[in-house]
Design a protein around this motif. Structure first.
Motif: not given
Lengths: 346, 315, 491
Positions: C42-53, C245-252, C481-482
Motif C-alpha cells: 500500500h501507500n508508503g510501503a517503500g516500493k517507489s524508494t526501492l525502485m529509485n535505489v 499488505m494490511g497491518s496486524v489486526a488492530k481492530d478499532d 479499504v484495501l
C-alpha cells in the motif's frame, strides 16, 4: 474508459490534413504566400528576377539572425542581445576583417610606418569573431551552471556588444571585405541569389538540427531536460553547443548584412533582436519545450521582410512598419491560440 | 556596532556605496569643481529612471518571465499625446496629465489582455504591443515636437536648494510604493506570487487580478514618466523612451530586487539609478566615450546578476 | 553476502531514511535471471524508494547492492544501472514530447548515431512495438506529443525493452498498465512472460492484483519499508495478498461502535462529484465532519481537492461549496511554502484582510496571530520572525496547518499533509483536528496512511479517478479499504 489504440489508425486523409499539427506547420508558409501575392498584385513588376532580388535581399541576414535566435529558444532561453551582437560583427567585419588591427579608426595616426603585416592581417578579425562565438558558449555555460534568467544576462550582454561595436567603429564607415561582398552580390541564373541562399540556409540547418543524431538530443533537452540528463547526456554541453551555434549564425548574419551594405555601422542591427524573435515565432517555434522549426524560421524572417516591402508598396508611411510587424505577430499568435483551442477540443 | 552591521546587511546599501564611490572618483578628477552640479543632474535623471523602474520592479517581482518591454513605447505615446493635447497651454496641464495616465491605463489593459487571452509570455506580449504603441505615437503626431506648457516645463526643471522638485515628488511616490509593497494586501500578494504562484493561488490569492493590476501599474508609471520627461526635455521626441528599456531593468537588478521574483527593494532603485548616471558622468569626465560606458554598464549587469545567483524555476 | 552470478541484482539489508521516515528499513531482495518478481504494497510501503535505489537515482543509506554477484554499492549510479542493463519504466513518462518516436529511442541509445541513424532507430523501436503490442498503430515518425497517453506508455515500455549495445537484463515496470486498456495490457503481460522465458528478468508493480498473481513467478509484499511476505505467485490469492499488505489486526471496534453520524441535520458544506464518476456517487461533507479520501496515491484524490478549491481546469466535475475554504498543502515545496518569508508571514498570508488596521496590514496583529498559533499548535522556534526554512519539515507543516486553521475557512482541505512528519507532531495535529471539528469545522482529508482514516467520520475510497467505496466510520475496516483500492482485474 480508454478505447483500443488500434481503433483510430484509419484516420481519413482529410482529417490528417486538417489536424492542428499540420495546420500549425502550414501557417508560416501560408502567410508568406499571402504577402507575396499581395505584393505582386500591388506591384506586378516585383515578379521579375530583379524585383525578387530586391524583395528578398535583406531577408538573408534577418533569416540568419532568426536561426541564431531559434537555437537559443530550442533550449528554453531567449537572446535579447542578438541585435547588438550582429552590430558588433558588422563593426569587426568592416574593420579588422578587412584591414586588420590597423583598420581600427581608434588607432588612426598612431601606426608605425611602414605598418608591419601583423597589424594588417585580417586574421585578427577572424580571431575576434571566433572569440565572439566562444563568449556565446560561455554564456550558455554561465546560464546553465548558475541557473540564471537568460533575459537579464543577454540584456546585459547587449550593452557589452554595443559598447564593443562602438569602440571598434565609433562612426559609420569601414568597408566590407572583398570576399563578403563577392558572396552577397553573387548572381545566380533564373532564381535570384537571395532566394537560393535562403533555401540553402533552411536546408542546412534543418538537416543539422532535425536530422542528425545530436540535433535530436539538443531538441530533446528543450522538451524534457530531466529525461535527457537521465539518459546520460550532459545538459551543460548541450547548452554550450546551442549557444555557440547561435553565436555562429549571428556572426553569419552580421557578415551577410555587411556584404549588402558594403560599409559598417555599429547600430545597424538594433532591430534584429525583435525581428529575430518575431521571425522565429512566426515560423512556428515556441518559447518552451524545444519545439522549433528551421524552415519555419527562414520563412518567418522572409515574411517579415516582405511585410515591410508590402507596406512600402501600399505607400504607407515607413514609420508604420514596426506597428505592422507588431500587428502581424499578434495576429499569428492569435491564430495559433485558435488552432490550439481546436486541438484541445478534439 | 550592531546597528552599523544591520545597515550593511541591507541589500540596497551597496548600490548607494557604489554611487558615492563613483561620485567621489568623479569630483576628485575635477578637483571638486561642479560636485554639486553633478549631484543635481544625477538626481534629475535618476528621478526619471526611478519612475519607470518602480513599475518594472513590481512586474519583475511577479516571478520568472515577467517583464514589461513596452515601457519606452508607452513613454513616447503618453508624452506625445499629452503635449499635443496641452498645446502649450498652462491651463491644460491637469487635463494633459489625466490624458497621459489614461494612455497608461489603456496600454496596461492591452498588455495584460494579450498575456491572458493569447496565453503568450509577457515578454512577447509587451514586445509586440510596443510596436503598436510606437506606431500609434508616430501616427498621432507625425514626429513633430511640440513644446510643453511653460509652467509644466518650469516645474519639471526647477530645483530647491539643488534638489529637483520632481525628485522630491518621486521620493514621496517611492515611499508610498515601499509601504504598499510591505503593508498592503496587494503588495503581499505580489511578493507571494513571485515566490510561488501555485502556493499563492492555493492560499486564496486572486493571482490574475494581482497580475492585471501590476501590469496596469507599470504602464501607468511609464506614461507618467513620458509626461514628465517630455516636459523636462522640451517636448516629446519619438526616441525618448529608447534608453529606458534596458535602464529600467538594469536599475531593478542592480538595486537588489530578485530577478527570480518574490523580493522587491525600493531604496535600491534610487541607489542603482544614481549609480548608473554617475558612472556615465564619471566616464564622460574622464573623456571616455560611449563605447566604454556601454561596455561597463553591461559588465556590471551581468556581474550583478551572476553574483546575485539563480532562480528557483526555469525561465 | 553479495549473492551468486544468477542474481541479476541483489539487495541485502538496504535502508533509506528521509528524516524521521524509514522509507526502506532493511530490505533483502534478489532477482534471478529468467524470473518475474511481483511487488505489491500500500501507500508508503517503500516500493517507489526501492525502485529509485535499483535505478540509481537514490543512494541507499545502508546495505549492499550487488550485480551478478559483484558488490557495486560504492558509487552506484544511474550509469552503473544502465550499463548493467537495468531499465525502468516510471509512472511519470520520461519521453520528450517534442520529438518523434524514433528520436526518443535515440535519446536512450547513444549507439544510434552516424549515417542512417533515423532509419535504424525507427526500425528498432517499431520492431519492439510489433513484438510487444501487435497492431499498435504507431509510426516511427509520429510526434510523441501527438500520441494518446496509452500510446505514449506503449512507446515508453517498448523503448525500455529495446536493445542496442547492452542487453535489457532487468526491466522494472511501475504500474505499466495504468493507462492501457485490457487488451493491450494482456499483450504486455504475455510479452513479459515470453521475455522471462527467454532469460530476461522483470520487476512488476501493479495495483491490479489479478495481473500480478497471473504474471509473477514470485510475489513480494512490502509494508512500512520492509518485506513482510514472499511466496511463489501461485501461493497467493487476492485475499491473502490483501491480508498480507494490511497491518496486524488492530481492530478499532470500539471507535466504530461509538460513531454517531453528523449527517442527520442540515445541508452539506461541500458536495462534489469527480469528473470520471459514471454512477451517481458523490462526495459530501457536512459541518463538523472529518471526511477521509483514501485509495492508492494518484488515483484522483488530489484532483478532487483541487477541483473543490476551484483550481482545476474547467470540467473537473460538479462541485458545490458553501463558505470559505482553506487548503493544507502536503507538497510543501510546490503548494505551500513561501521560501523567502518568515514563519509569521507564512502563517498570516491566508488571513491578510483580517490583519489590517484601516488600509494597512498591522504587524502587531500579524505577530500576535503567529504567536498565538505557535503556542497552540506547538511550532518549535525561538522567534516567529525567523525564516520558514529554518524550521524542520514537521514544523513547517505545522505552520501550514496554522495558516489554514487561523483563517476564516469553514472547510479545511488537507492534501496528505502528514507525509514525512514525525509521530509526535502527528499526534498533536490529530488532536487539534478533532478539536476543531467539534467546534464545527469541516475537514476533507486526503491521506495515504491507513491509521489516519480512524479519525474520519466518513471515508471515500478512490480508484482510477472515481469514488469506488463510500464507508461511514461504523463500517470502516482496513480490509475494505484495501479491497476497494486494488481491483481484481481490468473490466
Amino acid at each position: 474508459m480508454s478505447h483500443a489504440p488500434t481503433a483510430d489508425t484509419g484516420e481519413s486523409l482529410f482529417a490528417r490534413l486538417t489536424s492542428p499539427r499540420v495546420l500549425r506547420s502550414i501557417l508560416p508558409a501560408f502567410s508568406l504566400v499571402v504577402i507575396l501575392l499581395a505584393i505582386f498584385y500591388l506591384q506586378p513588376r516585383a515578379m521579375s528576377p530583379i524585383g525578387l532580388k530586391l524583395l528578398f535581399n535583406l531577408s538573408v541576414p534577418i533569416a540568419l539572425a532568426t536561426i541564431a535566435q531559434m537555437f537559443v529558444l530550442c533550449v528554453n532561453d531567449l537572446d535579447l542581445s542578438i541585435g547588438a551582437y550582429v552590430g558588433f560583427v558588422v563593426a569587426v567585419g568592416a574593420t579588422m576583417l578587412d584591414g586588420g588591427i590597423a583598420a581600427l579608426p581608434a588607432l588612426e595616426g598612431m601606426l608605425p610606418d611602414p605598418v608591419p603585416w601583423i597589424l594588417t592581417t585580417p586574421i585578427s578579425g577572424v580571431i575576434v569573431l571566433a572569440a565572439g562565438i566562444g563568449v556565446y558558449a560561455l554564456l550558455g555555460a554561465l546560464i546553465y551552471i548558475r541557473d540564471l534568467p537568460s533575459i537579464v544576462v543577454t540584456l546585459g550582454m547587449s550593452f557589452v556588444w554595443a559598447g564593443l561595436a562602438v569602440l571598434v567603429l565609433p562612426t559609420p564607415g569601414g568597408s566590407a571585405p572583398a570576399f563578403v561582398r563577392a558572396v552577397m552580390t553573387l548572381s545566380t541564373p533564373v532564381v535570384p541569389f537571395a532566394i537560393v541562399a535562403l533555401v540553402i540556409i533552411a536546408i542546412v540547418v534543418h538537416f543539422g538540427l532535425m536530422r542528425t543524431a545530436y540535433g535530436a538530443v539538443i531538441r530533446g533537452a528543450g522538451g524534457n531536460p530531466r529525461s535527457v540528463a537521465r539518459a546520460g547526456w550532459s545538459l551543460l554541453k548541450i547548452k554550450m553547443v546551442s549557444f555557440a551555434l547561435a553565436g555562429f549564425f549571428g556572426m553569419l548574419a552580421g557578415l551577410a548584412l555587411l556584404g549588402l551594405t558594403t560599409a559598417g555601422d555599429a547600430n545597424i542591427a538594433v532591430r534584429y533582436t525583435l525581428l529575430s524573435i518575431a521571425g522565429a515565432i512566426l515560423g512556428g517555434s515556441e518559447f518552451v519545450g524545444g519545439r522549433v522549426s528551421p524552415i519555419g524560421a527562414v520563412i518567418g524572417a522572409a515574411t517579415l521582410t516582405l511585410a515591410n516591402s508590402f507596406l512600402t508598396f501600399l505607400k504607407l508611411n515607413p514609420d508604420f512598419q514596426i506597428g505592422a510587424q507588431g500587428a502581424i505577430l499578434i495576429i499569428i499568435l492569435a491564430l495559433r491560440v485558435l488552432i490550439n483551442r481546436a486541438e484541445a477540443r478534439r | 556596532m550592531s546597528s552599523i552591521r544591520q545597515i550593511f546587511e541591507k541589500p540596497w546599501i551597496w548600490a548607494f556605496v557604489a554611487a558615492i564611490g563613483v561620485w567621489i572618483a568623479t569630483i576628485t578628477f575635477t578637483q571638486g569643481q561642479g560636485a554639486g552640479g553633478v549631484l543635481t543632474a544625477a538626481f534629475s535623471f535618476a528621478t526619471f529612471s526611478v519612475i519607470v523602474a518602480l513599475g518594472q520592479m513590481m512586474v519583475i517581482t511577479l516571478g520568472p518571465g515577467n517583464v514589461d518591454l513596452s515601457i519606452p513605447a508607452t513613454m513616447t505615446l503618453a508624452g506625445t499625446v499629452a503635449t499635443k493635447v496641452m498645446a502649450t497651454q498652462d491651463s491644460m496641464i491637469i487635463f494633459g496629465l489625466l490624458v497621459a495616465l489614461g494612455v497608461g491605463l489603456g496600454v496596461g489593459l492591452v498588455n495584460y489582455g494579450l498575456i491572458r487571452l493569447l496565453r503568450i509570455p509577457p515578454i512577447i506580449a509587451t514586445l509586440s504591443s510596443s510596436f503598436l504603441f510606437q506606431s500609434a505615437a508616430i501616427w498621432y503626431n507625425r514626429g513633430l515636437r511640440i513644446k510643453p506648457p511653460p509652467l509644466l516645463a518650469d516645474f519639471a526643471t526647477s530645483t530647491v536648494w539643488g534638489v529637483p522638485v520632481l525628485a522630491i515628488f518621486i521620493i514621496v511616490l517611492s515611499v508610498a510604493i515601499h509601504i504598499a509593497l510591505h503593508r498592503t494586501v496587494y503588495g503581499r500578494s505580489v511578493t507571494a506570487i513571485g515566490q510561488n504562484m501555485r502556493a499563492a493561488s492555493l492560499a486564496g490569492i486572486n493571482v490574475n487580478r494581482v497580475r492585471f493590476l501590476t501590469y496596469i501599474l507599470c504602464a501607468v508609471f511609464a506614461a507618467l514618466n513620458g509626461f514628465f520627461f517630455s516636459a523636462f526635455s522640451g517636448g516629446a521626441a519619438l526616441n525618448m523612451g529608447q534608453t529606458y528599456l534596458l535602464n529600467s531593468i538594469a536599475v531593478v537588478v542592480i538595486g537588489g530586487t530578485s530577478v527570480a521574483g518574490g523580493f522587491a527593494n525600493v531604496p535600491g532603485l534610487w541607489g542603482a539609478a544614481l549609480f548608473l548616471f554617475l558612472v556615465e558622468a564619471m566616464l564622460n569626465t574622464y573623456g571616455l566615450g560611449a563605447g566604454i560606458r556601454l561596455l561597463l554598464t553591461g559588465l556590471i549587469i551581468v556581474g550583478v546578476i551572476t553574483a546575485a545567483g539563480g532562480q528557483k524555476t526555469a525561465r | 553476502m553479495s549473492g551468486t552470478p544468477e542474481n541479476i541484482v541483489r539487495l541485502d539489508g538496504v535502508e533509506k531514511h528521509f528524516g524521521a521516515v524509514r522509507a526502506l528499513d532493511g530490505v533483502d531482495l534478489a532477482v534471478n535471471a529468467g524470473e518475474c518478481v511481483g511487488l505489491v504494497g500500500h501507500n508508503g510501503a517503500g516500493k517507489s524508494t526501492l525502485m529509485n535505489v535499483l535505478s540509481g537515482t537514490t543512494a541507499p543509506g545502508a546495505g549492499v547492492i550487488s550485480l551478478r554477484g559483484v558488490d557495486v554499492t560504492r558509487g552506484y549510479s544511474v550509469a552503473t544501472a544502465t550499463t548493467a542493463g537495468i531499465r525502468c519504466v516510471f509512472q511519470e513518462l520520461s519521453l520528450c514530447p517534442n520529438l518523434t518516436v524514433a528520436e526518443n529511442a535515440r535519446i536512450m541509445h547513444s549507439a544510434l548515431s552516424g549515417f542512417g541513424w533515423r532509419r535504424r532507430a525507427g526500425a528498432l523501436i517499431i520492431d519492439q512495438l510489433d513484438r510487444i503490442f501487435p497492431g499498435h498503430g504507431i509510426a516511427a515518425g509520429d510526434n510523441v506529443g501527438d500520441l494518446s497517453i496509452a500510446r505514449r506508455q506503449m512507446v515508453e515500455i517498448a523503448r525500455a525493452f529495446s536493445v542496442t549495445d547492452t542487453a535489457a537484463a532487468l526491466v522494472i515496470l511501475d504500474e505499466p498498465t495504468s493507462s492501457l486498456d485490457a487488451h493491450v495490457a494482456a499483450q504486455l503481460l504475455a510479452f513479459v512472460r515470453d521475455f522471462v522465458a527467454a532469460g530476461g528478468s522483470c520487476i512488476l508493480i501493479s495495483h491490479l492484483l489479478g495481473e500480478i498473481i497471473d504474471t509473477a513467478d514470485r510475489i513480494i509484499v512490502m509494508r512500512d519499508g520492509k518485506v513482510v511476505a514472499e511466496r511463489a505467485g501461485s501461493g497467493f490469492t487476492r485475499d491473502s495478498l490483501v491480508a498480507a499488505m494490511g497491518s496486524v489486526a488492530k481492530d478499532d471496534a470500539a471507535g466504530r461502535a461509538a460513531f454517531a453520524s453528523k449527517r442527520e441535520s442540515g445541508a452539506p458544506r461541500v458536495r462534489a462529484k469527480p469528473k470520471a464518476q459514471t454512477d451517481g456517487r458523490d462526495l459530501v461533507a457536512h459541518p463538523g465532519e472529518i471526511v477521509g479520501l483514501a485509495g492508492l496515491d494518484g488515483h484522483g484524490q488530489k484532483a478532487m481537492l483541487l477541483a473543490i478549491m476551484g483550481e482545476g481546469e474547467t470540467g473537473q466535475g460538479d462541485v458545490t461549496v458553501t463558505g470559505p475554504l482553506a487548503l493544507v498543502a502536503g507538497d510543501r515545496q510546490n503548494d505551500g511554502i513561501f521560501p523567502l518569508w518568515s514563519i509569521a508571514r507564512n502563517t498570516g498570508i491566508r488571513s491578510l484582510r483580517a490583519l489590517r488596521t484601516g488600509f494597512l496590514i498591522d504587524r502587531k496583529k500579524e505577530d500576535a496571530l503567529a504567536e498565538e498559533w505557535r503556542e497552540r499548535i506547538g511550532i518549535r522556534t525561538p522567534d516567529v520572525h525567523n525564516n520558514i526554512l529554518s524550521l524542520s519539515g514537521g514544523n513547517q507543516q505545522k505552520a501550514l496547518f496554522a495558516r489554514a486553521l487561523a483563517s476564516d475557512a469553514e472547510t479545511v482541505l488537507m492534501d496528505d499533509p502528514m507525509r514525512g512528519v514525525d509521530v509526535g507532531t502527528k499526534q498533536e495535529v490529530y488532536g487539534m483536528i478533532r478539536e476543531e471539528a467539534k467546534g464545527g469545522r469541516t475537514f476533507i482529508w486526503y491521506t495515504t496512511e491507513m491509521d489516519e482514516l480512524d479519525h474520519c467520520d466518513h471515508v471515500y475510497v478512490f480508484r482510477d479517478g472515481r469514488i469506488v467505496a463510500d464507508l461511514p466510520r461504523s463500517e470502516l475496516t482496513e480490509e475494505k479499504v484495501l479491497h476497494s483500492s486494488f481491483e481484481e482485474a481490468k473490466s
